[in-house]
Every structure is written in C-alpha cells, then in structure tokens.
Scaffold this active site. Structure first.
Site, PDB file in Angstrom:
ATOM      1  N   PRO A  84       0.815  -1.222   0.000  1.00  0.00           N
ATOM      2  CA  PRO A  84       0.000   0.000   0.000  1.00  0.00           C
ATOM      3  C   PRO A  84       0.847   1.270   0.000  1.00  0.00           C
ATOM      4  O   PRO A  84       0.355   2.351  -0.271  1.00  0.00           O
ATOM      5  CB  PRO A  84      -0.804  -0.107   1.314  1.00  0.00           C
ATOM      6  CG  PRO A  84      -0.773  -1.555   1.672  1.00  0.00           C
ATOM      7  CD  PRO A  84       0.556  -2.069   1.181  1.00  0.00           C
ATOM      8  N   GLU A 133       2.034  -7.863   8.203  1.00  0.00           N
ATOM      9  CA  GLU A 133       1.996  -6.393   8.164  1.00  0.00           C
ATOM     10  C   GLU A 133       3.092  -5.844   7.270  1.00  0.00           C
ATOM     11  O   GLU A 133       3.380  -4.648   7.312  1.00  0.00           O
ATOM     12  CB  GLU A 133       2.144  -5.856   9.582  1.00  0.00           C
ATOM     13  CG  GLU A 133       0.954  -6.178  10.480  1.00  0.00           C
ATOM     14  CD  GLU A 133      -0.374  -5.872   9.799  1.00  0.00           C
ATOM     15  OE1 GLU A 133      -1.208  -6.780   9.673  1.00  0.00           O
ATOM     16  OE2 GLU A 133      -0.562  -4.715   9.362  1.00  0.00           O
ATOM     17  N   ARG A 182      -1.756  -8.791 -20.945  1.00  0.00           N
ATOM     18  CA  ARG A 182      -2.682  -8.593 -22.072  1.00  0.00           C
ATOM     19  C   ARG A 182      -2.176  -7.529 -23.032  1.00  0.00           C
ATOM     20  O   ARG A 182      -2.683  -7.402 -24.145  1.00  0.00           O
ATOM     21  CB  ARG A 182      -4.087  -8.288 -21.573  1.00  0.00           C
ATOM     22  CG  ARG A 182      -4.241  -7.107 -20.682  1.00  0.00           C
ATOM     23  CD  ARG A 182      -5.527  -7.204 -19.893  1.00  0.00           C
ATOM     24  NE  ARG A 182      -6.661  -7.573 -20.702  1.00  0.00           N
ATOM     25  CZ  ARG A 182      -7.386  -6.734 -21.415  1.00  0.00           C
ATOM     26  NH1 ARG A 182      -7.068  -5.472 -21.454  1.00  0.00           N
ATOM     27  NH2 ARG A 182      -8.414  -7.156 -22.111  1.00  0.00           N
ATOM     28  N   ASP A 207      -8.766  -0.524 -25.520  1.00  0.00           N
ATOM     29  CA  ASP A 207      -9.020  -0.314 -24.089  1.00  0.00           C
ATOM     30  C   ASP A 207      -8.951   1.170 -23.828  1.00  0.00           C
ATOM     31  O   ASP A 207      -7.905   1.779 -23.992  1.00  0.00           O
ATOM     32  CB  ASP A 207      -7.935  -1.004 -23.246  1.00  0.00           C
ATOM     33  CG  ASP A 207      -8.334  -2.445 -22.919  1.00  0.00           C
ATOM     34  OD1 ASP A 207      -9.435  -2.843 -23.351  1.00  0.00           O
ATOM     35  OD2 ASP A 207      -7.557  -3.133 -22.272  1.00  0.00           O
TER      36      ASP A 207
END
Ligand SMILES: CN(C)c1cccc(CNc2ccc(C(N)=O)cn2)c1
Length: 248
Positions: free
Chosen positions: A91, A118, A156, A171
């Site tokens: 994160p 963690e 992809r 896309d």
C-alpha cells in the site's frame, strides 16, 4: 516475458496461470512464471518466516534473511541478460495504472515480492527492492492478489497475447478515458434498444459516437482523468455536445 514471484503461497497464482488470456499466454510460452517460496530459506526447524515487530504493535513482519535469499534465487532463476528489476507491491507503493502496465509489458522480466502479515523488514527494501508499487489505497491480506492483477494487466498488452489485435489498443484506458457503453444481441431487450448508430454500419460515425460517449462518461464519473488529458478541439466539441444532450 518472464515473471519471478517471491511468495509464501505460489499455489494462489493458479488463478491466472490456469485460466483465460493469461493462461493461454503461458501455454503459448509468451509468458513464463517461476516461484520461489521464502520458507525454503528459513534456517530453523520450524521454517520460520515471520517475527514480531521491534517497538511493538500488532501483527508480524516477514523476516529479512529468508526473503533476501528468495529474491536472489528468483533473480538467478530467470536467467535474464539484464538483471530483472525487483518490484515490491504494498500500500506504500506508487499507484499502478494502465501506463505502468504498458511500461511493464516492455520489460524482459520482473521479480515481484509478495508481502504477507503487516509487511516486510525495511532492510529488504533498502537492499533488494528496486521499485515499490500499489494497486490502490486499500489493504488485502497479501501482495499476491495485487501482483496477479498487475501481471494480468501487463500480459494482455504483450503483442500476440490478445486474439483480436485491437482489443487492447481500444481499451479506453489507453487513451486515458473511461470506456464507452457496449451492446450485443438481441437488438431489443427488456424494452431497451441498441443505439441506432451502432446498427448503421457507418464506422466513422460509430467511432465518433464511442469517443463522444467515452469523453462524456469520463467527464461525469472521473473528472480527475480529464484534467490529465489534453482534449483536441474536436474532442472538446464532442464533450460540449454530450453535455448539451444531457439536459437539453
Ligand atoms: C502495511 N501493510 C498492511 C502491508 C505492507 C506490505 C504488504 C502487505 C500485503 N497486503 C497488501 C499488499 C499490497 C496492497 C496494494 N494496495 O497494492 C494491499 N495490501 C500489507
């Protein structure tokens, strides 16, 4: 393209290696996946890979030594002419987006480090991590799911992976916009019809309609994306038209 994955749960990656576009890319040997489990390098009889954080606090951290050995083994295992960059997914990383996927897809190889608990001892990042990336501002139980999403988004975009060569190019995140609405058969469903223009066979008009819808949707739902994207004169005109048509 080769991926070296440092993970305590290699079996999770079946989700992308056994199915769909990514599974086919592996079967066709366009993509190779290798796994190294830090537990293989845990010195003690209990094969310990985690430990309590200095300074107290909840949860556990991954020990540096087994991780560093696993990262080295993963790099060596890929046998690449240029040393693959080591990407830690957490994160605390740089927000991953389509542009990042595009850039990843041009690399020869990447080593991904999947944190659990963690996180990991900071000295692993100082010693062995080249880049830290995040899938978004949320916490899941391990880096494996975000890494799988990043690999899928990357694979992809590798030429030859997607059947219909235009699929990835179209896309809309490619053009920094949200996607336009899509329709397939039947033409009439639940009292709702397919927009006439899509049945017209006029490809220029269809292309224009799709871009206008993408611009309008982006303006409505993600104005932040529009700020980052220069609009041509014609695109600005299309957006104005879209807004006019909303509340005539
Ligand atoms: C500090 N902490 C809780 C933590 C630190 C490192 C790894 C992990 C494993 N979980 C992850 C990993 C990535 C993402 C993401 N957003 O890319 C979300 N969760 C958690």
């Amino acid at each position: 393209m080769k991926f070296g994955i440092v993970t305590l749960f290699p079996e999770m990656f079946g989700a992308i290696t056994e199915h769909g576009v990514t599974g086919r890319a592996i079967k066709n040997q366009i993509v190779q996946m290798q796994y190294v489990n830090p537990r293989e390098f845990a010195g003690d009889v209990h094969r310990t890979v985690d430990s309590r954080p200095y300074g107290g606090g909840p949860g556990m951290l991954m020990l540096a030594n087994p991780l560093l050995q696993a990262i080295d083994a993963a790099k060596a295992g890929l046998k690449c002419s240029d040393a693959p960059r080591v990407v830690y997914v957490s994160p605390q990383g740089k927000p991953f987006d389509q542009a990042a996927a595009q850039e990843f897809s041009q690399r020869q190889a990447i080593v991904f480090v999947c944190g659990r608990y963690e996180g990991i001892d900071e000295r692993v990042i100082d010693i062995a991590v080249d880049e830290e990336w995040s899938l978004g501002d949320f916490v899941v139980s391990g880096g494996e799911l975000p890494v799988m999403a990043m690999i899928d988004a990357t694979v992809r975009l590798i030429p030859g992976v997607l059947g219909h060569k235009d699929s990835a190019a179209e896309d809309s995140f490619f053009q920094g916009l949200l996607d336009c609405p899509h329709y397939t058969r039947p033409e009439h469903f639940a009292g709702r019809d397919v927009p006439e223009v899509l049945l017209s066979g006029n490809h220029a008009l269809i292309k224009r309609w799709r871009l206008k819808q993408a611009l309008g949707r982006t303006w409505q739902r993600r104005p932040d994306l529009l700020e980052r994207r220069e609009l041509s004169k014609d695109e600005r005109k299309m957006l104005e038209e879209f807004i006019q048509e909303l509340a005539p």
